[in-house]
Scaffold this active site. Sequence first.
Site, PDB file in Angstrom:
ATOM      1  N   ASN A 658     -14.074 -46.036  -0.054  1.00 47.29           N
ATOM      2  CA  ASN A 658     -13.140 -45.334  -0.919  1.00 47.29           C
ATOM      3  C   ASN A 658     -12.006 -44.580  -0.232  1.00 47.29           C
ATOM      4  O   ASN A 658     -11.058 -44.179  -0.889  1.00 47.29           O
ATOM      5  CB  ASN A 658     -13.905 -44.330  -1.790  1.00 47.29           C
ATOM      6  CG  ASN A 658     -14.907 -45.005  -2.682  1.00 47.29           C
ATOM      7  OD1 ASN A 658     -14.561 -45.873  -3.464  1.00 47.29           O
ATOM      8  ND2 ASN A 658     -16.157 -44.621  -2.546  1.00 47.29           N
ATOM      9  N   TYR A 659     -12.130 -44.339   1.055  1.00 49.62           N
ATOM     10  CA  TYR A 659     -11.150 -43.472   1.692  1.00 49.62           C
ATOM     11  C   TYR A 659     -10.379 -44.098   2.845  1.00 49.62           C
ATOM     12  O   TYR A 659      -9.350 -43.582   3.243  1.00 49.62           O
ATOM     13  CB  TYR A 659     -11.827 -42.194   2.183  1.00 49.62           C
ATOM     14  CG  TYR A 659     -12.206 -41.282   1.061  1.00 49.62           C
ATOM     15  CD1 TYR A 659     -11.236 -40.550   0.397  1.00 49.62           C
ATOM     16  CD2 TYR A 659     -13.519 -41.174   0.634  1.00 49.62           C
ATOM     17  CE1 TYR A 659     -11.572 -39.718  -0.657  1.00 49.62           C
ATOM     18  CE2 TYR A 659     -13.867 -40.348  -0.418  1.00 49.62           C
ATOM     19  CZ  TYR A 659     -12.886 -39.619  -1.058  1.00 49.62           C
ATOM     20  OH  TYR A 659     -13.214 -38.808  -2.103  1.00 49.62           O
ATOM     21  N   LEU A 660     -10.913 -45.143   3.420  1.00 49.84           N
ATOM     22  CA  LEU A 660     -10.275 -45.687   4.606  1.00 49.84           C
ATOM     23  C   LEU A 660      -9.429 -46.895   4.251  1.00 49.84           C
ATOM     24  O   LEU A 660      -9.946 -47.895   3.747  1.00 49.84           O
ATOM     25  CB  LEU A 660     -11.345 -46.072   5.625  1.00 49.84           C
ATOM     26  CG  LEU A 660     -12.233 -44.894   6.030  1.00 49.84           C
ATOM     27  CD1 LEU A 660     -13.317 -45.345   6.985  1.00 49.84           C
ATOM     28  CD2 LEU A 660     -11.396 -43.781   6.639  1.00 49.84           C
TER      29      LEU A 660
END
Length: 701
Positions: A658-660
Amino acid sequence: MKQSDRPSGVSSAVQCEAGGGGTHEDVKVDPDERNDGQQKPGSPEINNNKEKTRSKSSKQRHNHKERTADVKLCGEDENLCESVQVKKRRVKDEESPEKHDKNQSSGRKRKKTSSEHEKAEKNKKTKKDGDQEKKKKAEESDKWKWWEEGKSSDTQKWSSLEHKGPYFPPEYEPLPDNICFYYDGQPMKLSPATEEIVTFYAKMLDHEYTSKEVFQNNFFSDWKEEMTKEERKLIKMLSKCDFSQIHKYFVEKSEERKNMTKEEKQVLKEEASRLMEEYGFCLLDGHREKIGNFKLEPPGLFRGRGEHPKMGKLKKRIQPEDVTINCSQDSKIPAPPAGHHWKRVQHDNTVTWLASWLENIHGRPKYIMLNPSSKLKGEKDWQKYETARRLKMKVDSIRKQYRRDWTSREMKSRQRGVAIYFIDKLALRAGNEKDDESADTVGCCSLRVEHITLHRRLDGQEHVVEFDFLGKDSIRYYNKVPVEKQVFKNLKLFIKHKDPEDDLFDRITTVKLNKTLNECMPGLTAKVFRTFNASTTLQDQLNKLTTGGMTVEEKILSYNRANRAVAILCNHQRAAPKTFEKSMQLLQEKAVRNNHSDDGNRRATSSRLDSRVTRCLMLLEKKEKAVQRLSEQLKKLQLQETDREENKVIALGTSKLNYLDPRISVAWCKKHQVPVEKIYNKTQRDKFAWAIDMTDENFQF
DNA sequence: TTAGAGACTTGGAACAATTTTG
DNA sequence: CAAAATTGTTCCAAGTCTCTAA
């Protein structure tokens, strides 16, 4: 701005598992003690805490805002303030179309790579039936490369959508006659509806949940609602209910299932894939797309996270009459189960969901949506990372701005400045207001005075803020962070004359904060900082940790380390694996038994390593000349052990998913000749297909 | 301005499948 | 080859954030 300019201090976070109760004395948490030191969710302290908190409703808390409204800001740093900004005109946020031009140029050339990899992988698996092989190939050939098409509209999500509707879970099957519920020692035959609810509880009997009072009370009162009059008259106390026979029955049943033969399992598998084939896909703009959750949630007992006031409540069976269908007008409308009708059929192409219903616990809507591999999700994901990259360009000025706010004449500006600083530096979540019907967890804007402790000096550092609160999913956030002097001053000001359960930032809300952010940059909200800082950290760490002569394994280790840095930043935690302690213990015993040589510091993280170490040690005893080689080996194992140890309570998955920005990883793989498969499994490669396809080795976040 | 509805992302645990080990 | 460990998948809860109406 370079990563090194990012306010530091994040990596020093000490993580503890969920359920930690916040006492707010000046306590030092030793990483080695944190397991013992942590509180169980049900412990008295946390309950006290909660009661206090709960006794003050958000409304009351809000009143406090009035009280503090006229706090005067002390003069020493007033001079910097500018005239109060005239109120914000709302900037419409259009995702800038820049994104496609920027990326496609670099993407086009490498188009082939991903499918080549997949083919290579498939060839390895020749043993399996060629049937599936064919299917896979067919699927692959018409994979939709939506990212090669122009950017699609932000508001209109599709122009045609057809699907089969949700899949309903099977009806309740009554218990066999020889399995019985007992009340007050007497066997009792229940009506099917009542019995079904009993089975929900009986199945959970050996779960900790069922020992909690809140759970029991919620369950019992919801259960009574569903009883017949006669049953209700008889069944008065949960403590007199005996579910053990039913419990045993289900345990045996699941045991049976586990012991099924290969053939039986195969049958089940085929059944499942038939289901998937029929309900698992939809047709969106002419392309077959996978659905994420085509099965409706079966009834059961609600299990919240943490100390949830609604735990144990009955989650009712969803009827077709509860379900709204969304599809295109001219498509084949899915048929409701025989004898039933849908709540509604609508044709709204400004939303992405296929079906929705209201869940009865909180009355919130739930949706059936597409799989992450779909265009709808993928494009949004891509857009998210592009927004984060735009923040990269703006973050310098935003940081300047919030530092200016620290000395503003206006209390709300100061609070906003400090809040954004926390969000930026510590990757805190925005922290929306929550109602009292859910677990008491907080984010940045909802932090309360009781969640921080200020230390003028601590462990040789100045101006340390100690955070201790439960965040999303009741995961504890514990961190001691040195902050700028001005921030420290402000915090002292914010907590002045407040009670522990008052809001730390009483003059701001997430909405106001996001409005400010949006003025700085269209599309900017609090969560973008998490994405931005996470991806920046990964890029940075990868650049730093990957060097020339590394083997693929070493590179992967570096990658995981970089990934872990992000997970720590974002406070992504997991419960330590069940086997962890046990195998640790085992090893320690053996270590004692083999007590030889100097390496008392080794710690096992798995019995695999453990046995290897043991083996090494035994050899060592026999052959002195092997000593050197073995100790080297040992060192290597220890390294891996450390790695694992570090990973014990850190979950890498969430950040990876979800973040990278996947393009960072893909570019890194290409640059360092690491096969993407080593970094992303099949599901992940599907989700990130766009990135894998379009990214070349020169991509930098 | 604010509360509430709505839609979409993010999150860890449980469960299932696969791989490794003894 | 069975059991244990590891990895992958499913499940569904719990966040964020926008929009709308009063």
